[in-house]
Design a protein around this motif. Structure first.
Motif, PDB file in Angstrom:
ATOM      1  N   ALA A 200       0.851  -1.200   0.000  1.00 50.19           N
ATOM      2  CA  ALA A 200       0.000   0.000   0.000  1.00 50.19           C
ATOM      3  C   ALA A 200       0.882   1.244   0.000  1.00 50.19           C
ATOM      4  CB  ALA A 200      -0.915  -0.022   1.220  1.00 50.19           C
ATOM      5  N   ARG A 201       1.931   1.196   0.831  1.00 51.86           N
ATOM      6  CA  ARG A 201       2.862   2.331   0.904  1.00 51.86           C
ATOM      7  C   ARG A 201       3.550   2.564  -0.439  1.00 51.86           C
ATOM      8  NH1 ARG A 201       6.454   0.278   4.490  1.00 51.86           N
ATOM      9  NH2 ARG A 201       8.069  -0.171   2.955  1.00 51.86           N
ATOM     10  N   LYS A 202       4.077   1.486  -1.006  1.00 53.78           N
ATOM     11  CA  LYS A 202       4.814   1.637  -2.270  1.00 53.78           C
ATOM     12  C   LYS A 202       3.903   2.115  -3.397  1.00 53.78           C
ATOM     13  CE  LYS A 202       8.478  -1.658  -1.332  1.00 53.78           C
ATOM     14  NZ  LYS A 202       9.244  -2.785  -1.843  1.00 53.78           N
ATOM     15  N   SER A 203       2.680   1.611  -3.422  1.00 51.15           N
ATOM     16  CA  SER A 203       1.779   2.033  -4.498  1.00 51.15           C
ATOM     17  C   SER A 203       1.435   3.513  -4.340  1.00 51.15           C
ATOM     18  CB  SER A 203       0.518   1.172  -4.540  1.00 51.15           C
ATOM     19  OG  SER A 203      -0.225   1.306  -3.358  1.00 51.15           O
ATOM     20  N   THR A 204       1.375   4.000  -3.100  1.00 50.90           N
ATOM     21  CA  THR A 204       1.103   5.429  -2.902  1.00 50.90           C
ATOM     22  C   THR A 204       2.263   6.270  -3.420  1.00 50.90           C
ATOM     23  OG1 THR A 204      -0.058   4.781  -0.884  1.00 50.90           O
ATOM     24  CG2 THR A 204       0.311   7.126  -1.213  1.00 50.90           C
ATOM     25  N   ILE A 205       3.470   5.775  -3.268  1.00 57.50           N
ATOM     26  CA  ILE A 205       4.639   6.515  -3.765  1.00 57.50           C
ATOM     27  C   ILE A 205       4.622   6.567  -5.301  1.00 57.50           C
ATOM     28  CG2 ILE A 205       7.173   6.519  -3.879  1.00 57.50           C
ATOM     29  CD1 ILE A 205       7.029   5.243  -1.017  1.00 57.50           C
ATOM     30  N   VAL A 206       4.255   5.447  -5.917  1.00 61.31           N
ATOM     31  CA  VAL A 206       4.111   5.462  -7.383  1.00 61.31           C
ATOM     32  C   VAL A 206       3.033   6.463  -7.777  1.00 61.31           C
ATOM     33  CG1 VAL A 206       3.455   4.098  -9.408  1.00 61.31           C
ATOM     34  CG2 VAL A 206       4.899   3.076  -7.642  1.00 61.31           C
ATOM     35  N   ALA A 207       1.967   6.500  -6.995  1.00 58.53           N
ATOM     36  CA  ALA A 207       0.883   7.451  -7.285  1.00 58.53           C
ATOM     37  C   ALA A 207       1.394   8.890  -7.167  1.00 58.53           C
ATOM     38  CB  ALA A 207      -0.285   7.220  -6.325  1.00 58.53           C
ATOM     39  N   ILE A 208       2.147   9.175  -6.111  1.00 57.87           N
ATOM     40  CA  ILE A 208       2.677  10.540  -5.936  1.00 57.87           C
ATOM     41  C   ILE A 208       3.576  10.919  -7.110  1.00 57.87           C
ATOM     42  CG2 ILE A 208       4.277  11.934  -4.543  1.00 57.87           C
ATOM     43  CD1 ILE A 208       3.106  10.588  -2.059  1.00 57.87           C
ATOM     44  N   ALA A 209       4.423   9.987  -7.531  1.00 64.95           N
ATOM     45  CA  ALA A 209       5.333  10.276  -8.652  1.00 64.95           C
ATOM     46  C   ALA A 209       4.549  10.531  -9.930  1.00 64.95           C
ATOM     47  CB  ALA A 209       6.307   9.113  -8.835  1.00 64.95           C
ATOM     48  N   SER A 210       3.592   9.659 -10.239  1.00 66.96           N
ATOM     49  CA  SER A 210       2.885   9.786 -11.522  1.00 66.96           C
ATOM     50  C   SER A 210       1.901  10.956 -11.502  1.00 66.96           C
ATOM     51  CB  SER A 210       2.165   8.478 -11.870  1.00 66.96           C
ATOM     52  OG  SER A 210       1.388   8.037 -10.786  1.00 66.96           O
ATOM     53  N   ILE A 211       1.182  11.104 -10.392  1.00 70.89           N
ATOM     54  CA  ILE A 211       0.212  12.204 -10.315  1.00 70.89           C
ATOM     55  C   ILE A 211       0.945  13.550 -10.234  1.00 70.89           C
ATOM     56  CG2 ILE A 211      -1.601  13.216  -8.868  1.00 70.89           C
ATOM     57  CD1 ILE A 211      -2.402  10.306  -8.128  1.00 70.89           C
ATOM     58  N   GLY A 212       2.045  13.588  -9.463  1.00 77.10           N
ATOM     59  CA  GLY A 212       2.831  14.818  -9.368  1.00 77.10           C
ATOM     60  C   GLY A 212       3.372  15.227 -10.725  1.00 77.10           C
ATOM     61  N   PHE A 213       3.873  14.240 -11.473  1.00 76.91           N
ATOM     62  CA  PHE A 213       4.385  14.522 -12.819  1.00 76.91           C
ATOM     63  C   PHE A 213       3.272  15.066 -13.713  1.00 76.91           C
ATOM     64  CE2 PHE A 213       5.344  12.896 -17.175  1.00 76.91           C
ATOM     65  CZ  PHE A 213       6.419  13.724 -17.426  1.00 76.91           C
ATOM     66  N   PHE A 214       2.103  14.451 -13.616  1.00 78.81           N
ATOM     67  CA  PHE A 214       0.988  14.918 -14.448  1.00 78.81           C
ATOM     68  C   PHE A 214       0.612  16.352 -14.084  1.00 78.81           C
ATOM     69  CE2 PHE A 214      -3.503  15.779 -15.038  1.00 78.81           C
ATOM     70  CZ  PHE A 214      -3.616  15.586 -16.401  1.00 78.81           C
ATOM     71  N   TYR A 215       0.589  16.652 -12.778  1.00 77.29           N
ATOM     72  CA  TYR A 215       0.186  18.006 -12.378  1.00 77.29           C
ATOM     73  C   TYR A 215       1.202  19.053 -12.817  1.00 77.29           C
ATOM     74  CZ  TYR A 215      -3.916  16.526  -9.786  1.00 77.29           C
ATOM     75  OH  TYR A 215      -5.155  16.039  -9.444  1.00 77.29           O
ATOM     76  N   VAL A 216       2.468  18.679 -12.909  1.00 76.96           N
ATOM     77  CA  VAL A 216       3.446  19.598 -13.485  1.00 76.96           C
ATOM     78  C   VAL A 216       3.091  19.857 -14.956  1.00 76.96           C
ATOM     79  CG1 VAL A 216       5.865  19.841 -14.194  1.00 76.96           C
ATOM     80  CG2 VAL A 216       5.326  19.036 -11.884  1.00 76.96           C
TER      81      VAL A 216
END
Lengths: 99, 624
Positions: free
Chosen positions: B400-416
Motif C-alpha cells: 500500500a505504501r509503495k503504491s502510494t509513492i508510485v501514485a505521488i510520482a505519476s500524479i505529481g508529474f501529471f500536475y506539473v
C-alpha cells in the motif's frame, strides 16, 4: 494468480516506527505547505511574484517545489520503512513483511 | 471553429472501449468471490496499483478542468494541482498502511474495525454515498458534454454510453476490471500528456501562433481598433456598459472591450440562440500572447522557436509579456436584451504567473476562503472513499505504501504537465471562452488530427476510469456496508458478489439519470463539495481513530454527521450557491464563506472529542 483471496495481515513489528516516522514526515510537509498558503495570504500575492530562479517567480518555484518535495519525502520515508521492516523481520523483501 | 469528432478519434475510442470490455469479461471468470469482486483478491502488484491510483484520481476535473482553469486564469488554476497532489502526502504518511491493515473491502470497514458499531457502518456508508454522488454527477455530465462536440451525438447518448460501459465493467469483474481500466487510462494519460507538452515546447511561443484551421487562432476575434476607427468604418455606438461597448453596422451587432489605454478589442457574444450574430453559431477559440517580454514586436511575431520547459515559463513570467485572459460578463443592452459577452483582458506575465485572478486574498473573507480551499484539497484526498478502497487491492501494508509513492510520482508529474498544457492552450488560441474544459483537446487539435483523436479518446477514458472507481465505492457502501453489515443480512460469499453487481447496476442507473438531469448546469463545483465533505466528515474520524486512544464509536458517528452537515450547510447557505444555482445575488447569502473547510473540519474534530469524552465508557481500550 492475481485473484485469489486477499491476504490476511499479520503482526508488523515495524508498525510503531513507521507511524512515528509518518507523523514526523507529515508535520514537515504540513509546515512547508502551510508556508506556501500563508505566504500567499499574508503578502497578498506580492511575494509570489518575486523572481527567484532562472526567470521563474516564487509562485512557480514554490509550487513545483511542493510537488517535488512530496516525492523526495515519500522516497525517504519508503527507504527508512523498508530498512526497519527488514531489520525487524529478517526478510529480504518488504512485501513479505506482511502486516 | 467548431469542434467535431474525426473518424480516427471514434476508432481510437472504440478500440479503448473494446479493450476494457475484453478485460472485464476476461477477469469476470476469475472474480467470483467477494474478495475478488470488491478488492481484486488483494493481489494487485503495487506498481500497477500506483498507476491505477493515478487513473482513479485524475478525473475529468484534473485533466480537462485544471488545464481549462490555467488556460483562462493563469497560475490560479495550478493551485488546484498543488493542493490535489499535497493531499497524497496525507495519504502516504498517515493513512495508507493503517487503512490496509484495518480494512477489508470498504472505507467503512477500517473505521469500524475496532468497534463493530452499526452507527459507524450507517454514517460512513452515507458519507461514502454523498461523496461518490457529488463526484459522479460532474463526471457523467462531462461525459455528455464531451460526446456532443466530439462524436456528434446528443448529450444524453453520451451519458448513457459512458454509464452503460461502466456498469458492464464494474458488474463483470468489480475491482479487478476497474483496476485495469484505471491502469490503462492512467498510463495513456501520462504518456500522451507528456507528448502533447513536448509539442507545445517544440512550437515555442509567438504572438502569431499557427495551428488551427486558418492558421490564425482566434481569427477575427483578436481585432483591435480605436473608437474613431470604428466610426470611420461605419460602426454606430448603441450602448455602453462598463468597459463593454455595443456597436451596430449594417444591422450586425458587435461588442467591443475598451482597455485602460483606450484600445478596443473585439469581444464575442451570445444571446438566445444567436452567437456572434449567427443563429446556432459557435464561439471562436481564443487566447494569445500580445507581447513576449524582452523581444521586439517583430521578433515576438516570429516566435521563440523550440524552448525548454523552464525557458517557456520564464518567457511567460517576464513582466513585459502580455497575455490575453478571456472573461465572461452578463450584460443587458439598451433594449433590455440579455447578452453573455466574452472579452479579452490584457494582463502582464507577472500577473498571469502568480495567484490572484480567481483567488483574491485582500479581504479577510477572501483570505479565509483561500485557506479553507487549500485545507479541503490537502485533507480531502486521503479521505475519498473511491481512493481508499484501492488500498485493499494490494497484498500488504508495505505494498500500500509503495503504491502510494508510485501514485505521488505519476500524479505529481501529471500536475506539473497541467501548467504547460493550460498555458499552452492560453497562448495558442485554443480556449473556448464559454467552456474552458475543452482547452486540452483544442490544444491537441492545433497539432493535428491524430493527436486530437488520441487526446479526445483519453478524455473519454478519463471519465470511464474515474466513474468505474466511484461506482465500485458506492456499490460497496450499499451492498457490503448497508445490506450485509448494517442490515445484518448474513449474505454468503456468492450473494455478496451478486449484491455488489446489483448495487453497481443501480448506482450506475442513478448516475445516468443525474447526468441527464443536470445537463447544461455547471456542476463542476460538486467536485469541491466531494473534497469538502471527505475532508470534514471522513478524515477527522480516520485521524482520531489512529492517534487518539479515547476515540469512541459514538465520537466517530458524531464526527461524520457534523462533518457532512456543517460542510454541506456552509456551502448551501454560502455566496457561490446564491450567486449561481439559486439565481440570487452573493450579498443575499447567509454568510460570506464559499469554502467550508476552515469551519467544518475543526468542528468535526471537536464533535468527535466532545462525544468521545462523554461516552468514554465505550472507548477503545487499546490501539491496534
Amino acid at each position: 494468480m492475481l485473484h485469489g483471496p486477499a491476504r490476511h495481515a499479520g503482526p508488523d513489528p515495524a508498525s510503531g516506527y513507521k507511524t512515528r516516522l509518518g507523523v514526523v514526515m507529515f508535520i514537515i510537509y504540513c509546515v512547508v505547505y502551510t508556508g506556501f498558503v500563508m505566504l500567499n495570504v499574508l503578502s497578498e500575492g506580492r511575494t509570489m511574484q518575486v523572481i527567484v530562479f532562472g526567470g521563474l517567480n516564487l509562485a512557480v518555484v514554490y509550487g513545483f517545489g511542493l510537488i517535488v518535495f512530496a516525492l523526495v519525502l515519500a522516497l525517504i520515508y519508503n527507504r527508512l520503512c523498508t530498512q526497519k521492516e527488514r531489520e525487524l523481520s529478517g526478510c529480504d523483501g518488504a512485501e513479505e513483511v506482511g502486516s | 471553429m467548431n469542434l467535431h469528432g474525426t473518424p480516427l478519434s471514434i476508432i481510437i475510442f472504440a478500440l479503448f472501449v473494446a479493450a476494457v470490455l475484453f478485460l472485464s469479461f476476461f477477469f469476470a471468470r476469475k472474480a467470483k468471490s467477494a474478495a475478488g469482486y470488491y478488492a481484486a483478491g488483494g493481489q494487485i502488484h503495487w506498481a500497477v496499483n500506483g498507476i491505477s491510483f493515478a487513473g482513479d484520481y485524475l478525473s475529468a476535473a484534473s485533466f480537462l478542468g485544471i488545464c481549462g482553469m490555467i488556460a483562462t486564469l493563469g497560475y490560479d488554476g495550478f493551485l488546484y494541482s498543488i493542493g490535489y497532489l499535497a493531499g497524497w502526502v496525507v495519504a502516504l504518511f498517515v493513512v495508507a498502511e493503517p487503512m490496509k491493515r484495518m480494512g477489508k473491502f470498504t472505507f467503512t470497514d477500517a473505521l469500524d474495525a475496532k468497534f463493530d458499531s452499526r452507527g459507524i457502518k450507517l454514517t460512513a456508508a452515507i458519507s461514502t454515498l454523498v461523496v461518490s454522488i457529488c463526484y459522479l454527477i460532474p463526471q457523467m455530465n462531462g461525459a455528455g458534454s464531451l460526446v456532443e462536440p466530439l462524436l456528434g451525438l446528443p448529450h444524453w447518448v453520451g451519458v448513457i454510453l459512458v454509464g452503460a460501459i461502466v456498469i458492464v465493467i464494474v458488474s463483470a469483474a468489480g475491482m479487478t476490471s476497474t483496476t485495469y481500466v484505471q491502469f490503462l487510462k492512467g498510463g495513456l494519460l501520462l504518456i500522451f500528456s507528456t507528448i502533447l507538452v513536448g509539442f507545445v515546447l517544440s512550437r515555442g511561443l509567438s504572438t502569431e501562433p499557427v495551428g488551427l484551421d486558418d492558421g490564425a487562432p482566434g481569427g477575427e476575434m483578436t481585432v483591435q481598433a480605436t473608437e474613431s476607427q470604428l466610426q470611420e468604418q461605419g460602426y454606430a455606438l448603441l450602448h455602453t456598459t462598463g468597459s463593454l461597448l455595443k456597436y451596430d453596422r449594417d444591422g450586425a451587432t458587435t461588442w467591443w472591450k475598451r482597455e485602460a489605454d483606450g484600445t478596443l478589442w473585439r469581444a464575442q457574444w451570445s444571446s438566445g440562440d444567436q452567437v456572434n450574430g449567427v443563429a446556432g453559431g459557435v464561439l471562436e477559440p481564443v487566447g494569445r500572447l500580445r507581447q513576449i517580454g524582452g523581444m521586439s514586436a517583430a521578433e515576438a511575431a516570429d516566435g521563440t522557436g523550440a524552448v525548454g520547459p523552464l525557458a517557456f515559463l520564464a518567457h511567460l513570467t517576464h513582466p513585459d509579456t502580455r497575455v490575453e485572459q478571456w472573461q465572461k460578463q452578463a450584460v443587458t443592452d439598451e433594449k433590455g436584451a440579455k447578452y453573455a459577452v466574452y472579452s479579452p483582458k490584457t494582463v502582464s506575465g507577472t500577473d498571469e504567473m502568480k495567484p490572484g485572478v480567481k483567488f483574491k486574498v485582500h479581504t479577510t473573507t477572501e483570505k479565509l476562503n483561500f485557506v479553507s480551499l487549500m485545507m479541503a484539497l490537502f485533507f480531502g484526498t486521503a479521505a475519498l472513499p473511491h481512493i481508499l478502497i484501492r488500498y485493499y487491492t494490494v497484498p500488504s501494508p508495505a505494498c500500500a505504501r509503495k503504491s502510494t509513492i508510485v501514485a505521488i510520482a505519476s500524479i505529481g508529474f501529471f500536475y506539473v504537465l497541467t501548467l504547460f498544457l493550460g498555458l499552452g492552450a492560453a497562448v495558442n488560441g485554443t480556449v473556448n471562452p464559454a467552456d474552458n474544459n475543452m482547452s486540452a483537446p483544442l490544444l491537441a487539435m492545433s497539432f493535428g488530427g491524430v493527436l486530437f483523436a488520441v487526446i479526445s479518446a483519453i478524455a473519454f477514458a478519463t471519465v470511464l476510469g474515474t466513474v468505474a472507481g466511484l461506482i465500485v465505492a458506492a456499490s460497496g457502501a450499499v451492498a457490503h456496508d448497508l445490506m450485509d453489515r448494517f442490515g445484518r443480512m448474513e449474505l454468503t460469499d456468492r450473494q455478496k458478489v451478486r449484491a455488489g453487481k446489483i448495487a453497481a447496476f443501480a448506482v450506475g442507473i442513478v448516475a445516468i439519470v443525474l447526468g441527464i438531469v443536470f445537463r447544461g448546469v455547471n456542476v463542476s463545483f460538486l467536485v469541491g463539495w466531494a473534497f469538502a465533505v471527505a475532508a470534514s466528515a471522513n478524515l477527522p474520524a480516520i485521524l482520531m481513530l489512529l492517534f487518539w486512544k479515547r476515540t469512541t464509536a459514538a465520537g466517530i458517528v458524531a464526527s461524520i454527521i457534523v462533518g457532512i452537515v456543517s460542510s454541506l450547510g456552509i456551502i448551501l447557505t454560502g455566496p457561490e450557491m446564491f450567486a449561481g444555482p439559486y439565481g440570487l445575488t452573493a450579498e443575499q447569502a447567509w454568510h460570506p464563506l464559499g469554502q467550508p473547510g476552515i469551519i467544518s473540519i475543526p468542528l468535526s474534530f471537536l464533535a468527535l472529542i466532545v462525544v468521545s469524552l462523554v461516552t468514554k465508557n465505550r472507548r477503545v481500550a487499546e490501539a491496534a
